[in-house]
Write an enzyme that holds these catalytic residues in place. Structure first.
Site, PDB file in Angstrom:
ATOM      1  N   CYS A   1       0.827  -1.204   0.000  1.00  0.00           N
ATOM      2  CA  CYS A   1       0.000   0.000   0.000  1.00  0.00           C
ATOM      3  C   CYS A   1       0.863   1.256   0.000  1.00  0.00           C
ATOM      4  O   CYS A   1       1.960   1.279   0.561  1.00  0.00           O
ATOM      5  CB  CYS A   1      -0.868   0.029   1.244  1.00  0.00           C
ATOM      6  SG  CYS A   1      -1.838  -1.458   1.458  1.00  0.00           S
TER       7      CYS A   1
ATOM      8  N   ARG B   1       4.981   0.551  -6.095  1.00  0.00           N
ATOM      9  CA  ARG B   1       4.975  -0.328  -4.927  1.00  0.00           C
ATOM     10  C   ARG B   1       4.055  -1.520  -5.126  1.00  0.00           C
ATOM     11  O   ARG B   1       4.157  -2.505  -4.391  1.00  0.00           O
ATOM     12  CB  ARG B   1       4.530   0.462  -3.685  1.00  0.00           C
ATOM     13  CG  ARG B   1       5.489   1.574  -3.299  1.00  0.00           C
ATOM     14  CD  ARG B   1       4.836   2.528  -2.320  1.00  0.00           C
ATOM     15  NE  ARG B   1       4.599   1.923  -1.031  1.00  0.00           N
ATOM     16  CZ  ARG B   1       5.474   1.898  -0.024  1.00  0.00           C
ATOM     17  NH1 ARG B   1       6.646   2.457  -0.187  1.00  0.00           N
ATOM     18  NH2 ARG B   1       5.173   1.339   1.123  1.00  0.00           N
TER      19      ARG B   1
ATOM     20  N   TRP C   1      -2.813  -2.654  -1.666  1.00  0.00           N
ATOM     21  CA  TRP C   1      -2.387  -3.991  -2.066  1.00  0.00           C
ATOM     22  C   TRP C   1      -3.106  -4.935  -1.102  1.00  0.00           C
ATOM     23  O   TRP C   1      -2.789  -4.963   0.086  1.00  0.00           O
ATOM     24  CB  TRP C   1      -0.869  -4.112  -1.927  1.00  0.00           C
ATOM     25  CG  TRP C   1      -0.284  -5.362  -2.504  1.00  0.00           C
ATOM     26  CD1 TRP C   1       0.000  -5.613  -3.814  1.00  0.00           C
ATOM     27  CD2 TRP C   1       0.111  -6.532  -1.780  1.00  0.00           C
ATOM     28  NE1 TRP C   1       0.544  -6.862  -3.943  1.00  0.00           N
ATOM     29  CE2 TRP C   1       0.626  -7.446  -2.713  1.00  0.00           C
ATOM     30  CE3 TRP C   1       0.082  -6.902  -0.429  1.00  0.00           C
ATOM     31  CZ2 TRP C   1       1.111  -8.699  -2.358  1.00  0.00           C
ATOM     32  CZ3 TRP C   1       0.561  -8.155  -0.072  1.00  0.00           C
ATOM     33  CH2 TRP C   1       1.071  -9.040  -1.028  1.00  0.00           C
TER      34      TRP C   1
ATOM     35  N   ASN D   1      -1.414   1.273   5.871  1.00  0.00           N
ATOM     36  CA  ASN D   1      -0.501   0.305   5.264  1.00  0.00           C
ATOM     37  C   ASN D   1      -0.006  -0.590   6.384  1.00  0.00           C
ATOM     38  O   ASN D   1       0.532  -0.096   7.377  1.00  0.00           O
ATOM     39  CB  ASN D   1       0.675   1.051   4.606  1.00  0.00           C
ATOM     40  CG  ASN D   1       1.770   0.110   4.133  1.00  0.00           C
ATOM     41  OD1 ASN D   1       1.527  -1.085   3.960  1.00  0.00           O
ATOM     42  ND2 ASN D   1       2.965   0.635   3.926  1.00  0.00           N
ATOM     43  N   GLY D   2      -0.221  -1.908   6.244  1.00  0.00           N
ATOM     44  CA  GLY D   2       0.216  -2.836   7.290  1.00  0.00           C
ATOM     45  C   GLY D   2      -0.892  -3.844   7.554  1.00  0.00           C
ATOM     46  O   GLY D   2      -1.804  -4.013   6.742  1.00  0.00           O
TER      47      GLY D   2
ATOM     48  N   GLU E   1      18.744 -15.958  -8.938  1.00  0.00           N
ATOM     49  CA  GLU E   1      18.255 -14.609  -9.213  1.00  0.00           C
ATOM     50  C   GLU E   1      17.662 -14.530 -10.620  1.00  0.00           C
ATOM     51  O   GLU E   1      16.619 -13.907 -10.835  1.00  0.00           O
ATOM     52  CB  GLU E   1      19.399 -13.602  -9.031  1.00  0.00           C
ATOM     53  CG  GLU E   1      19.083 -12.188  -9.441  1.00  0.00           C
ATOM     54  CD  GLU E   1      17.860 -11.575  -8.765  1.00  0.00           C
ATOM     55  OE1 GLU E   1      17.346 -12.139  -7.786  1.00  0.00           O
ATOM     56  OE2 GLU E   1      17.401 -10.525  -9.263  1.00  0.00           O
TER      57      GLU E   1
ATOM     58  N   LYS F   1      13.823 -13.458 -11.640  1.00  0.00           N
ATOM     59  CA  LYS F   1      13.565 -12.319 -12.538  1.00  0.00           C
ATOM     60  C   LYS F   1      12.582 -12.724 -13.619  1.00  0.00           C
ATOM     61  O   LYS F   1      11.622 -12.035 -13.883  1.00  0.00           O
ATOM     62  CB  LYS F   1      14.901 -11.902 -13.169  1.00  0.00           C
ATOM     63  CG  LYS F   1      15.198 -10.473 -13.321  1.00  0.00           C
ATOM     64  CD  LYS F   1      15.473  -9.655 -12.109  1.00  0.00           C
ATOM     65  CE  LYS F   1      14.562  -9.798 -10.973  1.00  0.00           C
ATOM     66  NZ  LYS F   1      15.043  -9.383  -9.690  1.00  0.00           N
TER      67      LYS F   1
ATOM     68  N   GLU G   1       8.922 -13.514 -12.166  1.00  0.00           N
ATOM     69  CA  GLU G   1       8.109 -12.432 -11.605  1.00  0.00           C
ATOM     70  C   GLU G   1       7.558 -11.502 -12.668  1.00  0.00           C
ATOM     71  O   GLU G   1       6.471 -10.973 -12.508  1.00  0.00           O
ATOM     72  CB  GLU G   1       8.816 -11.671 -10.480  1.00  0.00           C
ATOM     73  CG  GLU G   1      10.016 -10.872 -10.843  1.00  0.00           C
ATOM     74  CD  GLU G   1      10.672 -10.193  -9.624  1.00  0.00           C
ATOM     75  OE1 GLU G   1       9.988  -9.849  -8.664  1.00  0.00           O
ATOM     76  OE2 GLU G   1      11.901 -10.006  -9.672  1.00  0.00           O
TER      77      GLU G   1
ATOM     78  N   HIS H   1      18.960 -35.862  -9.713  1.00  0.00           N
ATOM     79  CA  HIS H   1      18.363 -36.514  -8.543  1.00  0.00           C
ATOM     80  C   HIS H   1      16.843 -36.346  -8.519  1.00  0.00           C
ATOM     81  O   HIS H   1      16.226 -36.505  -7.470  1.00  0.00           O
ATOM     82  CB  HIS H   1      18.988 -35.953  -7.258  1.00  0.00           C
ATOM     83  CG  HIS H   1      20.448 -36.290  -7.140  1.00  0.00           C
ATOM     84  ND1 HIS H   1      20.904 -37.562  -6.871  1.00  0.00           N
ATOM     85  CD2 HIS H   1      21.556 -35.528  -7.331  1.00  0.00           C
ATOM     86  CE1 HIS H   1      22.228 -37.561  -6.868  1.00  0.00           C
ATOM     87  NE2 HIS H   1      22.646 -36.333  -7.148  1.00  0.00           N
TER      88      HIS H   1
ATOM     89  N   LYS I   1       6.534  -3.709  -4.571  1.00  0.00           N
ATOM     90  CA  LYS I   1       7.961  -3.396  -4.541  1.00  0.00           C
ATOM     91  C   LYS I   1       8.511  -3.532  -3.125  1.00  0.00           C
ATOM     92  O   LYS I   1       9.603  -4.038  -2.916  1.00  0.00           O
ATOM     93  CB  LYS I   1       8.167  -1.959  -5.060  1.00  0.00           C
ATOM     94  CG  LYS I   1       9.613  -1.480  -5.035  1.00  0.00           C
ATOM     95  CD  LYS I   1      10.434  -2.199  -6.069  1.00  0.00           C
ATOM     96  CE  LYS I   1      11.885  -1.768  -6.111  1.00  0.00           C
ATOM     97  NZ  LYS I   1      12.722  -2.759  -6.827  1.00  0.00           N
TER      98      LYS I   1
HETATM   99  O1  M6R Z   1      13.562  -4.215  -0.427  1.00  0.00           O
HETATM  100  P1  M6R Z   1      14.141  -5.603  -0.241  1.00  0.00           P
HETATM  101  O2  M6R Z   1      15.436  -5.770  -0.916  1.00  0.00           O
HETATM  102  O3  M6R Z   1      14.193  -6.004   1.196  1.00  0.00           O
HETATM  103  O4  M6R Z   1      13.085  -6.551  -0.952  1.00  0.00           O
HETATM  104  C1  M6R Z   1      13.222  -7.944  -0.887  1.00  0.00           C
HETATM  105  C2  M6R Z   1      12.368  -8.617  -1.936  1.00  0.00           C
HETATM  106  O5  M6R Z   1      11.012  -8.334  -1.708  1.00  0.00           O
HETATM  107  C3  M6R Z   1      12.724  -8.153  -3.357  1.00  0.00           C
HETATM  108  O6  M6R Z   1      14.071  -8.378  -3.625  1.00  0.00           O
HETATM  109  C4  M6R Z   1      11.878  -8.908  -4.399  1.00  0.00           C
HETATM  110  O7  M6R Z   1      12.204 -10.258  -4.404  1.00  0.00           O
HETATM  111  C5  M6R Z   1      12.062  -8.275  -5.779  1.00  0.00           C
HETATM  112  N1  M6R Z   1      10.793  -8.039  -6.391  1.00  0.00           N
HETATM  113  C6  M6R Z   1      12.795  -9.116  -6.727  1.00  0.00           C
HETATM  114  O8  M6R Z   1      12.904  -8.545  -7.980  1.00  0.00           O
END
Ligand code: M6R
Length: 610
Positions: A2, A27, A75, A101-102, A482, A486, A489, A505, A605
């Site tokens: 949010c 966000r 969100w 937010n929370g 990673e 990427k 997502e 395995h 985000k």
């Molecule tokens: O702000 P942060 O680095 O703590 O966020 C951690 C993850 O939420 C963040 O890296 C998330 O996995 C990204 N969307 C990846 O691209």
């Protein structure tokens, strides 16, 4: 997650609030709303879906007269994403409106209590409870009612509150969710982060847990949870507002991928002095690592993946036993941590709830703490003993790219420092790696130039795959984790990473004719091992794309179906380069599929709930 904005001043509030919300879109959200507080009372408008719906509904804000208000992008956590559950929520009397937010963890208990008092709830959210609670405690003093209401809340909250009885006043409260207050000439703001207000002011205050801000056009006053006044230091934001604009690129993600050479320079160069690493800006002195017996790295998502690479580095080069642990798992894992443990928490935003909670647990167990963070002044930096900033500038795309390689660069500096202090790496080797790190901005640029077109082409060949597997060993495994995150997502293609030796395995049963397997083989010492794993995949009909170094002695084209080469680099630094073609591949696949690249579905985000 949010986003909250609040404005009080001399101008029409709604267009300013809509602008602020547009800066917070990154966000992640599924509905949006505004409440304007004026002498005529409160006017609330909400709309499911993109902010454009709310903009249209309010004629870009012009249909809502008034100079004070709050806005929100939601969100969904508690209750479906729809118009009713969108914020702001008004109290039953219509006197108060709240954006939140929370998560309010005890909202069911509070709802039952309020319902027993005759309060009728309109939505399924936990947040609505807060508006009714303020109503319940209100006896003519808004600050006091907010203070009493927050005393009974359990969980995390950043709040923006307006009242029909006090038009022109906004109250902001923070507990474990980010909130800033900001002032300009005759105007005051609250926001989830500074990007929402940068157009108007650079003078901000970071609220701490339990603090309350009372805003009027000419002042911002702060109080603690007991209602006592608090004097807070003002911070001046000096980064360029243009850094949070697309600057001609089709997407923030692409812009941020191309910013990596500059960001790497900003992370590294000022910290190399006289041929040695100098981390005094993070208050890391000459003895920092000497009595460290163990390191735990705590992080989520992409930051966790940079932590896995750092685990390999710290064990190999500094010989410190190191574990990379998902922050969300750490608190419940009964970790073995004491005052000889260094806890390194990595977070782009510095606000991730799981990472913040893990930091708290590490501190409780006695560990020393070091934050590796991008956003200055964020919660995690303020709670850690020391902070090593990665200096990546604002990262707007949900999919992290430049923050990832900047985290790697900062962690590489940290590893070389630890190795130097502990005498675990010959001086010449240390100096040679450092020299390559110093040249990394140019090497990254070469990598971008050499691979972008190819990755765009390869994306056109593979964007229809339903599953893509990534394999690698050691640092290439960390890089693969990673890379697959990427891809999944932003393109919604099922993507998984396996340690290359692990494939046989079990997972190899999933390989069939034409399945794409991306083999990250930048670590030359392990190339032969990976070659065998690639052969196993090809023997089952898999199509292998291999990422390796230019100097690869084996003929990779004999090994894989397709090969993409990154410039030659010391093996320690390979993840900084192999990331680039793999980020570009994810980007172009998502583009070919027509996905919403900067704001992928269901994602936020900054994840400010556990
Ligand atoms: O702000 P942060 O680095 O703590 O966020 C951690 C993850 O939420 C963040 O890296 C998330 O996995 C990204 N969307 C990846 O691209």
């Amino acid at each position: 997650m949010c986003g909250i904005v609040g404005y009080t001043g001399g101008n029409q509030a709604a267009p300013i609030l809509l602008y602020g919300l547009s800066r917070l879109e990154y966000r992640g959200y599924d509905s949006a709303g505004l409440c304007i507080s004026s002498d005529a009372g409160l006017t609330t408008v909400k709309a499911r879906g993109k902010l454009a719906n709310l903009q249209e509904l309010t004629s870009q804000g012009t249909a809502l007269p008034g100079v004070c208000g709050i806005g929100h992008t939601r969100w969904a956590t508690q209750g479906d994403p729809n118009d009713v559950n969108a914020h702001p929520h008004e109290s039953a009397s219509g006197k108060f409106a709240v954006v939140h937010n929370g998560i309010i963890e005890n909202f069911r208990k509070l709802k039952a209590f309020l319902t027993a008092q005759g309060v009728k709830f309109a939505s399924d959210t936990d947040s609505e409870t807060i508006a009714h609670l303020i109503d319940f405690y209100y006896k003519g003093n808004l600050l006091e009612a907010v203070r009493e209401a927050t005393q009974v809340l359990e969980g995390s909250y950043a709040l923006g509150i307006v009242s029909a009885d006090d038009p022109g006043t906004i109250i902001g409260v923070r507990m474990c969710s980010p909130l800033i207050a900001a002032i300009a000439d005759g105007e005051a703001f609250i926001a989830s982060d500074v990007t929402a207000v940068l157009k108007y002011t650079r003078d901000v205050y970071y609220l701490d847990d339990g603090e309350i801000a009372v805003l009027s056009p000419n002042s911002v006053k702060f109080y603690d949870a007991y209602g006592e006044p608090v004097v807070k230091p003002m911070a001046h934001i000096d980064w360029d507002a243009d850094a949070a604009q697309k600057g001609g690129y089709a997407h923030f993600m692409l812009k941020e991928i191309y910013e990596q050479p500059k960001v790497c320079a900003d992370t590294v160069l000022a910290r190399i002095k006289g041929g040695a690493v100098d981390l005094t800006d993070a208050d890391i002195g000459a003895d920092y690592f000497k009595d460290v017996e163990k390191i735990v790295i705590l992080a989520c998502g992409t930051a966790y993946h940079s932590g896995i690479a750092a685990k390999y580095w710290l064990e190999r080069y500094a010989r410190i036993p190191t574990e990379a642990i998902l922050a969300s798992e750490f608190r419940y894992a009964h970790p073995i941590v004491d005052d000889k443990t260094l806890a390194i928490v990595i977070s782009q935003s510095g606000e991730t709830a799981d990472t913040y909670a893990a930091l708290g647990e590490a501190k409780r167990l006695g560990a020393r703490t070091l934050a590796v963070v991008n956003v200055r002044g964020s919660t995690i930096t303020r709670s850690s003993d020391r902070t090593l900033y990665i200096n990546a500038g604002p990262e707007i795309a949900v999919a992290s790219t430049k923050a990832y390689t900047a985290q790697l660069a900062a962690l590489a500096l940290l590893t070389l420092t630890a190795a130097d202090q502990r005498g675990t790496l010959e001086r010449e080797s240390n100096a040679a790696i450092l020299a390559e790190l110093q040249r990394m901005p140019e090497t990254m640029q070469k990598t971008l130039d050499a691979t972008a077109e190819t990755m765009q082409y390869l994306a056109t060949l593979y964007f229809n795959q339903s599953s893509i597997f990534y394999i690698g060993r050691n640092l290439d495994y960390a890089a693969s984790l990673e890379a697959s995150l990427k891809l999944k997502e932003i393109s919604y293609i099922h993507a998984e990473t396996y340690a290359a030796g692990e494939l046989k395995h079990g997972t190899i049963s999933l390989i069939e004719e034409g399945t794409l397997v991306i083999a990250v083989a930048a670590h030359m010492a392990l190339f032969d091992k990976l070659e065998s794993n690639i052969a196993e995949v090809k023997a089952r009909g898999g199509d292998v794309l291999c990422i390796t170094q230019e100097r690869c002695r084996a003929d990779p084209e004999q090994v894989a179906n397709r090969v993409v080469a990154i410039p030659d680099v010391h093996e320690m630094l390979t993840p900084l380069l192999s990331a680039i073609p793999l980020q570009l591949f994810a980007y172009y696949v998502a583009l070919a599929k027509g996905c919403d690249i900067d704001q992928p579905r269901n994602l936020a985000k900054t994840v400010t709930v556990e």
